[in-house]
Design an enzyme around this catalytic site. Structure first.
Site, mmCIF file in Angstrom:
data_model
loop_
_atom_site.group_PDB
_atom_site.id
_atom_site.type_symbol
_atom_site.label_atom_id
_atom_site.label_comp_id
_atom_site.label_asym_id
_atom_site.label_seq_id
_atom_site.Cartn_x
_atom_site.Cartn_y
_atom_site.Cartn_z
ATOM 1 N N SER A 22 0.593 -1.383 -0.027
ATOM 2 C CA SER A 22 -0.157 -0.018 0.327
ATOM 3 C C SER A 22 0.587 0.976 -0.336
ATOM 4 C CB SER A 22 -0.965 -0.309 1.346
ATOM 5 O OG SER A 22 -1.830 1.389 1.176
ATOM 6 N N SER A 47 -4.346 3.772 1.065
ATOM 7 C CA SER A 47 -4.937 3.656 1.828
ATOM 8 C C SER A 47 -6.121 4.361 2.174
ATOM 9 C CB SER A 47 -4.423 3.801 3.171
ATOM 10 O OG SER A 47 -3.690 3.296 3.924
ATOM 11 N N CYS A 129 -0.001 4.076 10.364
ATOM 12 C CA CYS A 129 0.266 4.825 9.527
ATOM 13 C C CYS A 129 1.277 6.310 11.032
ATOM 14 C CB CYS A 129 0.063 6.195 8.701
ATOM 15 S SG CYS A 129 0.299 7.940 8.497
ATOM 16 N N LYS A 164 -2.205 -4.057 8.760
ATOM 17 C CA LYS A 164 -1.221 -4.413 9.006
ATOM 18 C C LYS A 164 -0.240 -3.245 10.101
ATOM 19 C CE LYS A 164 2.623 -1.689 5.827
ATOM 20 N NZ LYS A 164 2.723 -1.007 4.339
ATOM 21 N N ILE A 190 6.245 -4.828 8.579
ATOM 22 C CA ILE A 190 5.723 -3.502 9.033
ATOM 23 C C ILE A 190 5.193 -2.864 8.155
ATOM 24 C CG2 ILE A 190 7.470 -4.330 10.925
ATOM 25 C CD1 ILE A 190 9.349 -2.550 9.724
ATOM 26 N N GLY A 216 12.007 1.454 2.834
ATOM 27 C CA GLY A 216 13.648 0.651 1.795
ATOM 28 C C GLY A 216 14.432 0.165 2.613
ATOM 29 N N THR A 265 8.950 0.718 -2.164
ATOM 30 C CA THR A 265 10.284 1.814 -2.129
ATOM 31 C C THR A 265 10.930 1.005 -3.625
ATOM 32 O OG1 THR A 265 9.521 2.772 0.295
ATOM 33 C CG2 THR A 265 11.675 2.717 -1.118
HETATM 34 C C1 SIN Z 1 0.643 8.251 3.861
HETATM 35 O O1 SIN Z 1 -0.204 8.625 3.820
HETATM 36 O O2 SIN Z 1 0.586 9.489 4.993
HETATM 37 C C2 SIN Z 1 1.536 7.937 4.127
HETATM 38 C C3 SIN Z 1 0.089 6.510 4.924
HETATM 39 C C4 SIN Z 1 1.059 5.189 5.841
HETATM 40 O O3 SIN Z 1 2.215 5.337 5.895
HETATM 41 O O4 SIN Z 1 0.546 4.287 6.618
#
Ligand code: SIN
Length: 304
Positions: A22, A47, A129, A164, A190, A216, A265
């Site tokens: 994602s 998401s 997140c 997740k 993760i 990464g 990444t």
């Molecule tokens: C983001 O949209 O800032 C990243 C989302 C995530 O790390 O789950």
């Protein structure tokens, strides 16, 4: 090649164990389709929440020596706007997992119901997140809140629910166990590692949000350790994610306990061909080592 690589996650059949993580190329049906055409065994969307969300101002992504640092702020068009995009990919037959987030168990459940109605084969709950207040890792660090959310979603949908997890906790095994007890069908380990960088001439943090999530190669050993811990703590399948850029990385995650691996990444550095090169490399490894199927690799490093 297909038979050796075919695997299963929570009842979802994957032609090979590579999945799109994602967060990258996951907004549109066309971009997801391009990942499927590149050979991914399953895809996970960006998401989606109940309402559209703009996200943070730029800069939202910066490159570091060892990966990417991002704080996008969960920008998305809102789950209902994703309906048209889903139509684009349903015909491929490749499992499409809708990543969702919310601010409460009721909200998660509403988003989940809508996602399933529009054809999601499974859901991945983003409770990890590292920087969006009240919607991300605050949930994934709190086993009670996580339990409430997983239970509520499971009550409302009849598709597999994957959770997740964040690595930014003291004991990821305990959190995984709480998710499993609440009904999770699989665990992804993760999400990114909370991080920041600072520009030394101006003295300012580079991301507009100051903090973000690191992805990464730098986080790979952290992710491998988390997969290893989660595998020991739960009976459901584990999906590895974090710094996978080569078939060797994918094999390492599987030996730790992952049944499949998510790639994100690496696409920025290697392009979408990374899915087929990782799958081909795993296949050659299986053949060289005399394994009949990729499932035989899962968790072998736990024996030492
Ligand atoms: C983001 O949209 O800032 C990243 C989302 C995530 O790390 O789950």
């Amino acid at each position: 090649m297909e038979n050796r690589l075919a695997t299963e996650i929570a009842g979802l059949k994957l032609a090979n164990p590579t999945m799109l993580a994602s967060g990258i190329l996951g907004y549109t049906g066309l971009s997801l389709k391009s990942i499927i055409e590149a050979g991914a065994g399953a895809v996970v969307t960006k998401s989606m929440g109940l309402e559209p969300r703009t996200g943070y101002p730029n800069p939202t992504v910066v490159q570091t020596d060892c990966g990417l640092l991002n704080a996008m702020g969960l920008p998305n068009p809102g789950i209902s706007h994703f309906k048209e995009e889903m139509k684009e990919i349903k015909s491929t037959g490749v499992p499409t997992i809708l990543s969702i987030y919310g601010y409460s168990s009721e909200e998660f459940a509403k988003v989940a119901e809508t996602a399933v109605k529009m054809g999601a084969d499974a859901l991945e709950l983003n409770v990890s997140c590292p920087h969006v207040k009240k919607a991300g890792a605050e949930i994934g660090c709190d086993p009670l809140l996580l339990t409430e959310i997983v239970k509520e979603v499971k009550k409302k949908v009849d598709k597999p629910v994957i959770v997740k997890l964040t690595p930014n906790v003291a004991n990821i095994g305990e959190i995984a166990k709480a998710a499993e007890k609440a009904g999770a069908d699989a665990i992804t380990a993760i999400n990114t590692v909370k991080a920041m960088n600072i520009e030394i001439e101006t003295g300012r943090p580079l991301l507009a949000n100051k903090f973000g999530g690191l992805s990464g190669p730098a986080i790979k050993p952290i992710a491998v350790r988390c997969v290893y811990d989660v595998y020991r703590s739960v009976d459901v399948s584990v999906i590895g994610c974090g710094g996978i850029t080569s078939w060797q990385d994918a094999v390492e995650f599987m030996l730790a306990g992952a049944s499949a691996v998510q790639i994100g990444t690496a696409i920025a550095f290697k392009g979408v061909s990374v899915f087929s090169s990782v799958a081909k490399g795993i296949d050659a490894y299986l053949q060289r080592k005399g394994f009949k199927n990729v499932k035989e690799l899962v968790g072998l490093a736990q024996n030492y």
